[in-house]
Design a protein around this motif. Sequence first.
Motif, PDB file in Angstrom:
ATOM      1  N   ILE A 202       0.821  -1.219   0.000  1.00 21.21           N
ATOM      2  CA  ILE A 202       0.000   0.000   0.000  1.00 21.21           C
ATOM      3  C   ILE A 202       0.856   1.271   0.000  1.00 21.21           C
ATOM      4  N   VAL A 203       2.162   1.081   0.083  1.00 23.12           N
ATOM      5  CA  VAL A 203       3.054   2.259   0.107  1.00 23.12           C
ATOM      6  C   VAL A 203       3.491   2.581  -1.326  1.00 23.12           C
ATOM      7  N   SER A 204       3.641   3.869  -1.620  1.00 26.04           N
ATOM      8  CA  SER A 204       4.033   4.230  -2.991  1.00 26.04           C
ATOM      9  C   SER A 204       5.464   3.762  -3.264  1.00 26.04           C
ATOM     10  N   MET A 205       5.693   3.389  -4.514  1.00 29.99           N
ATOM     11  CA  MET A 205       7.011   2.873  -4.902  1.00 29.99           C
ATOM     12  C   MET A 205       8.100   3.923  -4.675  1.00 29.99           C
ATOM     13  N   GLU A 206       7.767   5.191  -4.876  1.00 24.27           N
ATOM     14  CA  GLU A 206       8.766   6.255  -4.689  1.00 24.27           C
ATOM     15  C   GLU A 206       9.302   6.248  -3.252  1.00 24.27           C
ATOM     16  N   GLU A 210      13.128   5.204  -2.096  1.00 24.93           N
ATOM     17  CA  GLU A 210      13.951   6.172  -1.364  1.00 24.93           C
ATOM     18  C   GLU A 210      14.687   5.450  -0.218  1.00 24.93           C
ATOM     19  N   GLU A 211      13.963   4.603   0.477  1.00 23.62           N
ATOM     20  CA  GLU A 211      14.591   3.843   1.570  1.00 23.62           C
ATOM     21  C   GLU A 211      15.576   2.815   1.009  1.00 23.62           C
ATOM     22  N   ILE A 215      19.634   2.292   1.712  1.00 28.74           N
ATOM     23  CA  ILE A 215      20.284   1.032   2.114  1.00 28.74           C
ATOM     24  C   ILE A 215      21.477   0.789   1.196  1.00 28.74           C
ATOM     25  N   LEU A 216      21.216   0.967  -0.102  1.00 29.09           N
ATOM     26  CA  LEU A 216      22.255   0.702  -1.093  1.00 29.09           C
ATOM     27  C   LEU A 216      23.437   1.665  -0.949  1.00 29.09           C
ATOM     28  N   LEU A 324      12.380   4.088 -11.006  1.00 27.37           N
ATOM     29  CA  LEU A 324      13.730   4.658 -11.027  1.00 27.37           C
ATOM     30  C   LEU A 324      13.855   5.482 -12.307  1.00 27.37           C
ATOM     31  N   PRO A 325      14.794   6.433 -12.372  1.00 33.85           N
ATOM     32  CA  PRO A 325      14.851   7.327 -13.541  1.00 33.85           C
ATOM     33  C   PRO A 325      15.065   6.575 -14.858  1.00 33.85           C
TER      34      PRO A 325
END
Length: 472
Positions: A202-206, A210-211, A215-216, A324-325
């Motif tokens: 239910i959370v937006s992919m953006e 971002e999280e 991590i990366l 992702l862009p």
Amino acid sequence: MKLFSAIHRNIFRIISLSAKRIQQDCYVVGGYVRDFLLGKKIYKDLDILTIGEGIKLAKEVSKHINPTPRINIFKRFGTAMLEYKNHKIEFVGSRKESYHLYSRNPIIEIGSLQDDQKRRDFTINALAISLNERNYGELIDPFGGLSDLERKTLRTPLSSDVTYSDDPLRMMRAIRFATQLQFFIEKSSFQSIQRNRNRINIVSMERIIEEFNKILLSKKPSIGLFLLYESGLLSIILPELTLLQGIEEKNGYKHKDNFYHTLQVVDNISQEKINSLWLRWVALLHDIGKAYTKKFLPKIGWCFHAHELVGSKMVPKIFQRLKLPKGEPMRYVKKMIQHSYKPIVLIEDNTSDSAIRRFLFDMGKDIEDLIKLCIADITTKNVEKKNLYTNNLFILLERIKKLEERDRIQNWKSPISGNDIMNAFHINPCKKIGVIKNFIKESILEGRISNEFHSAYFLMLKKGEELGLKKR
Ligand code: CTP
């Protein structure tokens, strides 16, 4: 409080006096307090919580700053933000129920400080420092956040199921903080993430990405990638990666676990101050085609034929799905994966200069990144082999550099332009110009002529003649 820098002391004084004037208590909360107590250098934004209206406090504060700063007001959330000496200061009013920013149905009822603190994500983020005259500088820690900071533990103030269901992004945040701070997620909290993993949908992919990118970009991304895998979140976000997990054995032939190998490659590339997010994405996805190309060939063993090509073709869809862009970063990741095996082929003794020139032409400025990836890709535990492979790559890089110095292929620009050809043969734009230009390029890459105007001009005349053109 003595430990705050002069600039922060100054900001806090202004806020404190303003809050007193409008008779609203106020506190510094959130990441600032956490990082301050962790002894980190703090450049970050300030979150100010007030027991009352955030917007009212922001307006009062702005009156005491010269020149008066612009206030951004977010009426729907009851928050306001202003900038002061390169600091973003956000003002929020305490809320009784769900944490206002993350609640789906904003609740307007004003709550106490503790009402607000218990609705925050982790005890280490639920610490508050008073800015009120009566107890200025006092740490208010009703949920044991300070001891969790000392124990390096991530714990939710309320039952984890409640905290995570208030905002399922917090499951990602738990793993992100565990990675960045190298903290442990309390066992029951992690089990709650495992139970609630599907709520991430239910959370937006953006917000998720971002999280994920944080991590990366951390020092040791494998910590978070592994936790994402163990929690079940990774198979929702990036199932292509979890498919790489596992070792298969047949007739005594075994292949490596490509998932754990990938984690190691990502860690390797994250060392030595390589901070490029997209190079880390390359490392993360470099073997992604392996799950789809895996084959067992009797007498040969396990093969992943053309996995780089298959993997690179998967990149656009993955980028699209993860929001992702689309532009240059995607093209870079795709190209890097496609050519990821090339340096290993070029290491062969009898590699010709023209093969290296073609490689320079294909990779351009990204050639050094590719060599870095290949070095990171060496995960063998055999030290002798590791040194040998690494050394071979350095030798290749030297050869590439020497050739580039001589032939200047990396930033390819044809020594003969379309205009040169049109002028020489007195022709208008036509297909033959492209044919001649391509012939010149091929001849330079093949080493038949050098990369300079005179040899190229001479070849142009010859090729033009062959095509039935006449020099003016
Ligand atoms: N917060 C929360 N739940 C979220 C996001 C934020 O409870 N999903 C609360 C936390 O108390 C957090 C504060 O809001 O400390 C500020 O959030 P944010 O600025 O996003 O994070 P920080 O904790 O400041 O950390 P970072 O800047 O590293 O993201």
